[in-house]
Design an enzyme around this catalytic site. Structure first.
Site, PDB file in Angstrom:
ATOM      1  N   GLU A  57       0.917  -1.082  -0.068  1.00 37.32           N
ATOM      2  CA  GLU A  57       0.076  -0.059   0.041  1.00 37.32           C
ATOM      3  C   GLU A  57       0.934   1.082   0.070  1.00 37.32           C
ATOM      4  OE1 GLU A  57      -2.545   0.197   3.458  1.00 37.32           O
ATOM      5  OE2 GLU A  57      -3.576   1.908   2.679  1.00 37.32           O
TER       6      GLU A  57
ATOM      7  N   LYS B 249       1.538   5.632  -0.133  1.00 40.56           N
ATOM      8  CA  LYS B 249       0.974   6.639   0.402  1.00 40.56           C
ATOM      9  C   LYS B 249       1.484   7.897   0.233  1.00 40.56           C
ATOM     10  CE  LYS B 249      -0.726   8.169   4.921  1.00 40.56           C
ATOM     11  NZ  LYS B 249      -0.858   7.588   6.617  1.00 40.56           N
TER      12      LYS B 249
ATOM     13  N   ASP C  29      -5.321   3.087  -1.298  1.00 40.71           N
ATOM     14  CA  ASP C  29      -6.127   3.819  -0.438  1.00 40.71           C
ATOM     15  C   ASP C  29      -6.602   5.176  -0.844  1.00 40.71           C
ATOM     16  OD1 ASP C  29      -6.340   3.739   3.072  1.00 40.71           O
ATOM     17  OD2 ASP C  29      -6.842   5.552   1.803  1.00 40.71           O
TER      18      ASP C  29
ATOM     19  N   HIS D  64      -8.435   0.179  -0.387  1.00 39.74           N
ATOM     20  CA  HIS D  64      -8.835   0.786   0.813  1.00 39.74           C
ATOM     21  C   HIS D  64      -9.799   1.671   0.585  1.00 39.74           C
ATOM     22  CE1 HIS D  64      -5.902  -0.839   4.110  1.00 39.74           C
ATOM     23  NE2 HIS D  64      -6.657  -1.798   3.803  1.00 39.74           N
TER      24      HIS D  64
ATOM     25  N   ASP E 273      -9.034   9.648   7.021  1.00 37.49           N
ATOM     26  CA  ASP E 273      -9.751   8.546   7.311  1.00 37.49           C
ATOM     27  C   ASP E 273     -11.059   8.737   7.884  1.00 37.49           C
ATOM     28  OD1 ASP E 273      -6.615   7.519   7.879  1.00 37.49           O
ATOM     29  OD2 ASP E 273      -7.932   6.222   6.790  1.00 37.49           O
TER      30      ASP E 273
ATOM     31  N   ASP F 263     -11.126   1.441   5.131  1.00 40.70           N
ATOM     32  CA  ASP F 263     -10.184   1.675   5.969  1.00 40.70           C
ATOM     33  C   ASP F 263     -10.257   3.210   6.391  1.00 40.70           C
ATOM     34  OD1 ASP F 263      -6.523   2.072   5.753  1.00 40.70           O
ATOM     35  OD2 ASP F 263      -7.917   2.044   7.393  1.00 40.70           O
TER      36      ASP F 263
END
Ligand code: RNT
Ligand code: ZN
Length: 418
Positions: free
Chosen positions: A226, A228, A259, A286, A296, A326
């Site tokens: 994943e 970021k 994500d 995600h 989030d 997520d």
């Protein structure tokens, strides 16, 4: 016939005139399994000890009463959430959400025995379990570096944790009959401008190759990585950036994890799906909601979520994507966060499953004017009536009634936890 059934019958007829079979849409939706993320229930704290600080650039804000303090409480909360989310789903764990600790055994030596009651619980519910190594919230995350740390001893600790989680995932897969997603996300990065961005990235590759050295049968375990953009405290450089993991996954045959909170706020994740599937066969999503940054937030039916669901559905990617939620919001009831967020994504998927293909046909004729008109027309279709029918058939409360069960649980269980 009841008023509601009359409404549904008329909606089904309207869709049918546009070439859409609402029964087919609902049965496809029932097959879409979501990974419900356990870490919304304990504020990503895990259960290794009562003292925990979430590090690594993630933030959980709020202290709404009722956080799960151990695996039993977390499973009880998940039981209710899974009862209120239509369809059949799986649960994702973090590598520190153990149900027991053994003296002298730290994360680098965890085994399936640390998760035994999770396996028994999942078996009893006939659901799958996933696990993500927790490369954060531990004193061996040093200067925000784990697998990329210059000290070999620190890298060794985290490599062992990564390997341990893959073996635990394999056991989940073997015992539950569905492959466990083992998602690697590392917080490694720099708050301020690093002098050397290259060495940490080379160390990260070496460490990951060590984690993935053992070949595990994909029938039991799937490795995902994943990327970021940044986290709080690692604003200036994230070792595992988008480019880094896009190429790592492609070169090592690993599954990329997008994500939806991990990119620039104006960047479309939906647009990335068809680009990746030109050359890859599997993806882990995600599903999250970033507000200004990777905040989030609980997912809601907004344009980004609708676009993501649409790209997944209309291109025939549903059997190539593992969907996981997520997000972590501790300012509201955590069971409600799971239920609201999961049902929001299911609604977005239903909107896509009910989309008439008229706009696509207009585009195939290069008639972009009609395409725009038909895209806008689709927004007035009565998908909410089909959603309500599906909830009723699935035996779950309607959106207006779902909070009744949650409020009762809060009164009888959650409030007693403080
Ligand atoms: C962090 C990543 C990662 C975490 C979980 C807790 O920004 O999204 O997936 O949310 O590991
Ligand atoms: Zn994530």
């Amino acid at each position: 016939m009841s008023h509601k059934k009359e409404l549904f019958k008329n909606a089904a007829e309207l869709y049918s005139e546009l070439g859409v079979d609402v029964e087919q849409a609902m049965s496809t939706l029932a097959e879409i399994e979501l990974g419900i993320h356990a870490w919304q229930g304990d504020d990503v704290r895990g259960f290794e000890s009562d003292s925990f600080t979430l590090t690594g650039g993630c933030q959980v804000t709020g202290n709404y009463p009722g956080r799960a303090r151990n695996a039993d409480e977390l499973r009880a909360d998940l039981d209710l959430a899974l009862k209120l989310i239509p369809g059949r789903h799986r649960v994702g764990l973090q590598g520190h959400q153990v149900d027991r600790m053994f003296p002298g055994v730290d994360r680098d030596a965890f085994t399936a025995d640390n998760f035994r009651s999770w396996i028994d619980w999942a078996k009893s519910k006939k659901i799958g379990l996933d696990i993500a190594p927790a490369f954060y919230g531990h004193d061996r995350l040093d200067h925000n570096l784990s697998l990329a740390h210059p000290d070999p001893a620190i890298r060794e600790f985290w490599i062992s944790h990564g390997i341990a989680c893959r073996k635990i995932g394999e056991t989940f897969g073997r015992e539950l009959g569905t492959p466990a997603i083992v998602n690697f996300w590392m917080p490694d990065g720099f708050k301020d401008t690093p002098s050397d961005r290259f060495a940490p990235r080379k160390r990260m590759i070496e460490s990951l190759d060590r984690c993935f050295a053992e070949k595990i049968d994909p029938a039991f375990e799937r490795d995902t990585v994943e990327q970021k953009l940044f986290g709080i405290g690692v604003e200036s450089c994230t070792v595992g950036s988008h480019e880094f993991f896009l190429l790592y996954a492609a070169s090592r045959g690993k599954i990329l994890c997008f994500d939806t909170g991990h990119f620039h706020p104006t960047e479309s994740i939906a647009d990335k799906l068809s680009a990746v599937f030109c050359l890859m066969n599997e993806l882990f999503l995600h599903v999250s909601r970033g507000v200004r940054w990777d905040s989030d937030h609980v997912t809601v039916v907004n344009d980004d979520l609708l676009a993501l669901a649409r790209e997944s559905v209309v291109n025939g990617f549903l059997d190539k994507i593992h969907f996981g939620l997520d997000y972590f919001d501790a300012t509201i009831n955590r069971v409600a966060a799971w239920v609201i967020g999961a049902r929001a994504f299911q609604k977005a998927l239903l909107v896509a499953l009910l989309e008439p293909d008229a706009a696509r046909k207009a585009e195939q004729k290069l008639d972009y004017t009609s395409r725009l008109a038909l895209q806008e027309a689709a927004k007035t279709l009565p998908w909410g009536i089909v959603w309500n029918e599906w909830c009723e058939r699935s035996g779950v409360p309607s959106d207006y009634a779902v909070m009744n069960d949650i409020r009762n649980y809060e009164k009888n269980v959650l409030d007693a936890r403080n």
